[in-house]
Design an enzyme around this catalytic site. Structure first.
Site, PDB file in Angstrom:
ATOM      1  N   ASP A  92     -47.159   0.563 -80.433  1.00 30.43           N
ATOM      2  CA  ASP A  92     -46.512   1.385 -81.442  1.00 30.43           C
ATOM      3  C   ASP A  92     -47.554   1.433 -82.671  1.00 30.43           C
ATOM      4  O   ASP A  92     -47.982   0.424 -82.782  1.00 30.43           O
ATOM      5  CB  ASP A  92     -45.212   0.423 -81.852  1.00 30.43           C
ATOM      6  CG  ASP A  92     -44.232   1.454 -82.739  1.00 30.43           C
ATOM      7  OD1 ASP A  92     -44.578   2.683 -82.536  1.00 30.43           O
ATOM      8  OD2 ASP A  92     -43.286   0.845 -83.136  1.00 30.43           O
ATOM      9  N   ASP A 103     -48.075   3.247 -86.163  1.00 32.34           N
ATOM     10  CA  ASP A 103     -47.319   3.751 -87.369  1.00 32.34           C
ATOM     11  C   ASP A 103     -48.349   4.244 -88.252  1.00 32.34           C
ATOM     12  O   ASP A 103     -48.977   3.188 -88.941  1.00 32.34           O
ATOM     13  CB  ASP A 103     -46.224   3.428 -87.846  1.00 32.34           C
ATOM     14  CG  ASP A 103     -45.066   3.062 -86.549  1.00 32.34           C
ATOM     15  OD1 ASP A 103     -44.726   4.031 -85.910  1.00 32.34           O
ATOM     16  OD2 ASP A 103     -44.260   1.960 -86.908  1.00 32.34           O
TER      17      ASP A 103
HETATM   18  N1  ROI Z   1     -39.624  -6.146 -84.101  1.00 29.73           N
HETATM   19  C1  ROI Z   1     -40.652  -6.676 -84.530  1.00 29.73           C
HETATM   20  N2  ROI Z   1     -40.760  -8.059 -84.601  1.00 29.73           N
HETATM   21  N3  ROI Z   1     -41.887  -5.986 -84.507  1.00 29.73           N
HETATM   22  C2  ROI Z   1     -41.921  -4.792 -84.456  1.00 29.73           C
HETATM   23  O1  ROI Z   1     -43.183  -4.035 -84.326  1.00 29.73           O
HETATM   24  C3  ROI Z   1     -40.660  -4.049 -83.961  1.00 29.73           C
HETATM   25  N4  ROI Z   1     -41.059  -2.929 -83.786  1.00 29.73           N
HETATM   26  C4  ROI Z   1     -39.705  -2.052 -83.732  1.00 29.73           C
HETATM   27  C5  ROI Z   1     -38.398  -2.879 -83.559  1.00 29.73           C
HETATM   28  C6  ROI Z   1     -37.775  -2.380 -82.124  1.00 29.73           C
HETATM   29  C7  ROI Z   1     -37.527  -2.148 -84.501  1.00 29.73           C
HETATM   30  N5  ROI Z   1     -38.362  -4.156 -83.678  1.00 29.73           N
HETATM   31  C8  ROI Z   1     -39.564  -4.909 -83.757  1.00 29.73           C
HETATM   32  O2  ROI Z   1     -39.771  -0.738 -83.217  1.00 29.73           O
END
Ligand code: ROI
Length: 169
Positions: free
Chosen positions: A96, A98
Site C-alpha cells: 500500500d 499512500d
Molecule cells: N493496519 C495496520 N496496522 N497497518 C496498515 O498499514 C493497515 N492498512 C490498512 C488497514 C487494513 C486499514 N489496516 C492496517 O489499509
C-alpha cells in the site's frame, strides 16, 4: 519542487522485503528524489483481525511530478509488487503506497484526499512520519503533527523494528 510524504504498508509476501523493494522503486521515479526513509514499524492490523501483522514506514520525496502523476506511479509500483484490489474492505495487501502530504496542497477529488483522510487516527502512519518531520511540523490544513500524535489512539501492538531489519539509503 514539492516536499511529499508517502506512507508504506504491507502484510503479505515478506512485508519487509516488499517495503525495501518499494523504496528502491521510489528512488528511481522520474523527476523525484528519495530524501529520507523512516524506521520500519510492525503492528497488529487495524480492521479485520484475521490477517497478518503489518509492516509500515514513511518516505520523504522531493518531486516536480504533479500529485496525480505521482499517484499513477505509486499505483504502478503497487501492481508490479502483486497488489490485487479485492472487494473486501481493509483486507490484507502486498503493498500500500499512500500520499500522506503533498507540499502545502489540499486535494480532494475522486482519486486523492491529501492530507490523507485517516492519518490522524493511525499511529502506524503518524509515528513513521514523525521520524521524518520536525516536531513543530504543520500540515497544509493547519494541524500540527505534534497535536495529531498527542491525540491519536495508543496502539500497544506497535513496535519500531531494529535498524538492521530496515533498508538504509
Ligand atoms: N493496519 C495496520 N496496522 N497497518 C496498515 O498499514 C493497515 N492498512 C490498512 C488497514 C487494513 C486499514 N489496516 C492496517 O489499509
Amino acid at each position: 519542487m514539492e516536499q511529499v510524504y508517502i506512507g508504506l504498508g504491507s502484510n503479505l509476501a515478506e512485508p519487509v522485503a516488499q517495503l525495501d523493494a518499494a523504496l528502491s522503486a521510489l528512488s528511481q521515479l522520474p523527476q523525484t528524489e528519495l530524501v529520507a526513509v523512516s524506521a520500519y514499524y510492525s503492528s497488529a492490523p487495524l480492521g479485520p483481525s484475521d490477517q497478518p501483522r503489518y509492516t509500515n514506514a514513511a518516505a520523504h520525496l522531493a518531486t516536480t511530478l504533479t500529485a496525480h502523476q505521482l499517484l499513477d506511479h505509486l499505483q504502478a509500483i503497487e501492481l508490479k509488487q502483486g497488489r490485487v484490489r479485492k472487494a473486501e474492505r481493509w483486507g490484507p495487501r502486498t503493498l500500500d503506497l499512500d500520499i500522506l502530504l503533498f507540499g502545502q496542497h489540499i486535494l480532494a477529488d475522486e482519486r486523492l484526499c491529501v492530507p490523507h483522510y485517516h492519518m490522524h487516527a493511525r499511529p502506524f502512519v503518524l509515528l513513521p512520519l514523525a521520524d521524518l518531520c520536525p516536531t513543530d511540523f504543520k500540515l497544509a490544513d493547519g494541524r500540527r503533527l505534534a497535536d495529531l500524535l498527542r491525540d491519536c489512539p495508543i496502539d500497544p501492538t506497535l513496535q519500531r523494528l531494529p535498524a538492521q531489519q530496515s533498508c538504509t539509503i
